[in-house]
Write a protein that holds these residues in place. Structure first.
Motif, PDB file in Angstrom:
ATOM      1  N   ARG A  31       0.836  -1.192   0.000  1.00  0.00           N
ATOM      2  CA  ARG A  31       0.000   0.000   0.000  1.00  0.00           C
ATOM      3  C   ARG A  31       0.870   1.241   0.000  1.00  0.00           C
ATOM      4  O   ARG A  31       1.909   1.288   0.629  1.00  0.00           O
ATOM      5  CB  ARG A  31      -0.875   0.040   1.253  1.00  0.00           C
ATOM      6  N   THR A  32       0.379   2.272  -0.662  1.00  0.00           N
ATOM      7  CA  THR A  32       1.046   3.563  -0.610  1.00  0.00           C
ATOM      8  C   THR A  32       0.548   4.314   0.618  1.00  0.00           C
ATOM      9  O   THR A  32      -0.407   3.898   1.273  1.00  0.00           O
ATOM     10  CB  THR A  32       0.735   4.390  -1.873  1.00  0.00           C
ATOM     11  N   LYS A  33       1.180   5.415   0.928  1.00  0.00           N
ATOM     12  CA  LYS A  33       0.770   6.211   2.087  1.00  0.00           C
ATOM     13  C   LYS A  33      -0.673   6.682   1.929  1.00  0.00           C
ATOM     14  O   LYS A  33      -1.453   6.667   2.884  1.00  0.00           O
ATOM     15  CB  LYS A  33       1.708   7.406   2.231  1.00  0.00           C
ATOM     16  N   TYR A  34      -1.057   7.036   0.706  1.00  0.00           N
ATOM     17  CA  TYR A  34      -2.424   7.479   0.430  1.00  0.00           C
ATOM     18  C   TYR A  34      -3.412   6.347   0.715  1.00  0.00           C
ATOM     19  O   TYR A  34      -4.464   6.575   1.321  1.00  0.00           O
ATOM     20  CB  TYR A  34      -2.548   7.934  -1.022  1.00  0.00           C
ATOM     21  N   ASP A  35      -3.095   5.128   0.274  1.00  0.00           N
ATOM     22  CA  ASP A  35      -3.977   3.981   0.503  1.00  0.00           C
ATOM     23  C   ASP A  35      -4.163   3.726   1.989  1.00  0.00           C
ATOM     24  O   ASP A  35      -5.262   3.423   2.446  1.00  0.00           O
ATOM     25  CB  ASP A  35      -3.402   2.714  -0.148  1.00  0.00           C
ATOM     26  N   LYS A  36      -3.083   3.828   2.755  1.00  0.00           N
ATOM     27  CA  LYS A  36      -3.169   3.592   4.201  1.00  0.00           C
ATOM     28  C   LYS A  36      -4.102   4.606   4.852  1.00  0.00           C
ATOM     29  O   LYS A  36      -4.928   4.268   5.695  1.00  0.00           O
ATOM     30  CB  LYS A  36      -1.782   3.685   4.838  1.00  0.00           C
ATOM     31  N   ARG A  37      -3.974   5.876   4.451  1.00  0.00           N
ATOM     32  CA  ARG A  37      -4.830   6.922   5.014  1.00  0.00           C
ATOM     33  C   ARG A  37      -6.289   6.684   4.655  1.00  0.00           C
ATOM     34  O   ARG A  37      -7.191   6.912   5.459  1.00  0.00           O
ATOM     35  CB  ARG A  37      -4.393   8.291   4.503  1.00  0.00           C
ATOM     36  N   GLN A  38      -6.516   6.227   3.431  1.00  0.00           N
ATOM     37  CA  GLN A  38      -7.868   5.966   2.973  1.00  0.00           C
ATOM     38  C   GLN A  38      -8.507   4.825   3.781  1.00  0.00           C
ATOM     39  O   GLN A  38      -9.669   4.915   4.183  1.00  0.00           O
ATOM     40  CB  GLN A  38      -7.823   5.600   1.486  1.00  0.00           C
TER      41      GLN A  38
END
Length: 153
Positions: free
Chosen positions: A127-134
């Motif tokens: 996961r990218t950082k954006y995916d984790k936040r989502q």
């Protein structure tokens, strides 16, 4: 003890946070006597571990099994690679997924089942950082909805 009883020794919570797990596979481990005694005592860390094919076999790298205190000079190497017991077609399938689609094999948990050590491997996409936040935002929204429904008169 029934056939499906098992004792969870270690869980890799970081893996579910860092990867989208697409598929899971159970594999046995080739261990020495002092390793299994240490694992039964819960002295194992699989957080930084991963699996990879090497020479037609699947190996677990980065798993730390602490030395058994009562072993003396006959102790094992704590960070050595450990062979995973999988069928040949499973090894081929997993290796193909990892090489072709850029996925990773991460251990999700290590447990004792029928007096044997097993590891649950997950085929995961990072996961990218954006995916984790989502994912975190979605989990929080679901929690707020559950709480609001529970508090309704």
């Amino acid at each position: 003890m029934s056939r499906d009883d098992f004792k969870v020794i270690a869980v890799n919570r970081q893996a579910r946070r860092e990867y989208d797990i697409l598929e899971t596979v159970e594999a046995g481990l080739v261990l020495t006597g002092t390793e299994i005694k240490s694992i039964r005592g819960g002295r194992v860390n699989i957080r930084d571990a991963y699996a990879r094919r090497m020479g037609g076999e699947m190996w677990l790298f980065g798993a730390h099994v602490a030395q058994y205190p009562s072993a003396g000079l006959n102790n094992h190497e704590p960070d050595r690679p450990r062979k995973l017991l999988l069928k040949k077609d499973q090894i081929e399938d997993l290796a193909e997924q990892v090489e072709a689609r850029g996925l990773t094999l991460v251990p999700l948990r290590l447990y004792i089942r029928n007096h044997r050590a097993k590891v649950e491997l997950g085929v995961g996409r990072g996961r990218t950082k954006y995916d984790k936040r989502q994912v975190i935002a979605k989990r929080d929204a679901d929690r707020r909805m559950r709480d609001a429904i529970r508090r309704r008169p």
